[in-house]
Write an enzyme that holds these catalytic residues in place. Structure first.
Site, PDB file in Angstrom:
ATOM      1  N   SER A  34       0.830  -1.284   0.137  1.00  0.00           N
ATOM      2  CA  SER A  34       0.052   0.009   0.047  1.00  0.00           C
ATOM      3  C   SER A  34       0.862   1.203  -0.100  1.00  0.00           C
ATOM      4  CB  SER A  34      -0.882  -0.003   1.307  1.00  0.00           C
ATOM      5  OG  SER A  34      -1.940   0.744   1.082  1.00  0.00           O
ATOM      6  N   ASP A  49     -10.483  -3.882  -4.008  1.00  0.00           N
ATOM      7  CA  ASP A  49      -9.659  -3.012  -3.322  1.00  0.00           C
ATOM      8  C   ASP A  49      -9.695  -1.683  -4.381  1.00  0.00           C
ATOM      9  OD1 ASP A  49      -7.499  -1.357  -2.673  1.00  0.00           O
ATOM     10  OD2 ASP A  49      -5.905  -2.854  -2.822  1.00  0.00           O
ATOM     11  N   HIS A  81      -8.019  -5.244   0.183  1.00  0.00           N
ATOM     12  CA  HIS A  81      -6.872  -4.639   0.491  1.00  0.00           C
ATOM     13  C   HIS A  81      -6.319  -4.878   1.951  1.00  0.00           C
ATOM     14  CE1 HIS A  81      -4.056  -0.823  -0.088  1.00  0.00           C
ATOM     15  NE2 HIS A  81      -4.323  -0.964   1.279  1.00  0.00           N
TER      16      HIS A  81
END
Length: 312
Positions: free
Chosen positions: A156, A253, A283
């Protein structure tokens, strides 16, 4: 369209029943505490032969790091940047991930506790991230690692930092990077990019589109930085001469499509790319090793890519 993985669906149902508020509804400190609490329930993670904590020199302050190393000497080294929207996360929240990667790739992992926003907005995190790479290139031998075999990676926001560090090292004629492992990387600019996955997966899948905006507002308070390629690597004009890359994306996501687009850009520039698409996943799933079988599978796949890259 793919279906949500049953294990992920069950986990989301449990979290929904607990009434967990989204990140954008919390203070920064509360969001940090919530992630620490969630990750504390994931267990201790796999054993590694050697675990050390120390600090390295940084641009503004010493940077805490944690080293995970297999038995033996002269291991390749992955510099790992944790996720958390540049505002939450630390060495503890990503401890099981680093342990699994060290074992899967048979490499050492240096986890970096970079400065967080909003106290330290862009470019603090990326400056710390790059400083860790430079430190590894100079001092890896002192921790029984091979300075000629370095990789960067993260999930991320950490994937954003790994991508930015790879660009910076190329642009500055810095340390050579053997590979970059980008786990659902946040590489887009809020001022420029728009992708279908933002709307398709806006709510209900761990990370909300509104929380993405909340994180970006804290990391990039100055609109000028919204057009900086080291803040949003999808803004780079040139992707040539970057290291081989693994790009992992999750189907449910909101930032799925920017990861896919980044892989496309790299491939178009002649970069060797391995894609890992987990269509039924959400995610943050690689952190949930105790709940999702796909988490271990994904980290093992990334470890195999790293092992291959280090052998080249």
């Amino acid at each position: 369209m793919a279906e949500l993985d049953p294990q992920a669906a069950a986990l989301l149902e449990t979290m929904d029943a607990m009434g967990q508020p989204p990140a954008y509804a919390l203070s920064v400190e509360s969001a940090r505490d919530r992630l620490r609490e969630l990750m504390a329930n994931q267990g201790e993670g796999e054993p590694v032969d050697r675990l050390e904590e120390f600090s390295i020199g940084g641009p503004e302050r010493a940077i805490p790091v944690r080293l995970y190393a297999p038995a033996g000497d002269d291991h390749p080294l992955l510099i790992f940047y944790h996720g958390g929207g540049w505002a939450v996360g630390d060495l503890e929240t990503h401890d099981p991930v680093c342990r699994r990667l060290a074992n899967a790739a048979d490499c050492a992992v240096l986890s970096v506790d970079y400065r967080l926003a909003p106290e330290h907005p862009f470019p603090a995190a990326v400056e710390d991230a790059y400083a860790a790479l430079e430190w590894a290139a100079e001092y890896a031998g002192r921790i029984n690692c091979d300075p000629s075999r370095l990789a960067v990676g993260g999930d991320s926001a950490g994937g954003n930092l790994a991508a930015a560090v790879s660009l910076m090292s190329r642009d500055r004629d810095g340390p050579e990077i053997a590979h970059q492992s980008l786990i659902y990387p946040a590489v887009a600019s809020p001022a420029v990019h728009d992708f279908p996955s933002y709307e398709e997966n806006a709510e209900g899948y761990m990370l909300e589109a509104a929380s993405v905006e909340w994180y970006l507002e804290r990391y990039l308070p100055d609109p000028v930085d919204h057009r900086n390629a080291y803040a949003a690597p999808l803004l780079a004009r040139d992707y040539s001469e970057l290291p081989s890359t693994s790009v992992l994306t999750a189907g449910f996501d909101p930032i799925r499509d920017e990861g896919r687009e980044y892989a496309d850009r790299l491939e178009s520039a002649g970069v060797e790319v391995e894609r890992h698409e987990y269509e039924g996943m959400i995610h943050g799933f690689v952190n949930l090793l105790d709940h999702l079988d796909a988490a271990g599978e994904a980290l093992d796949a990334l470890g195999a890519d790293l092992d291959d890259a280090f052998e080249k």
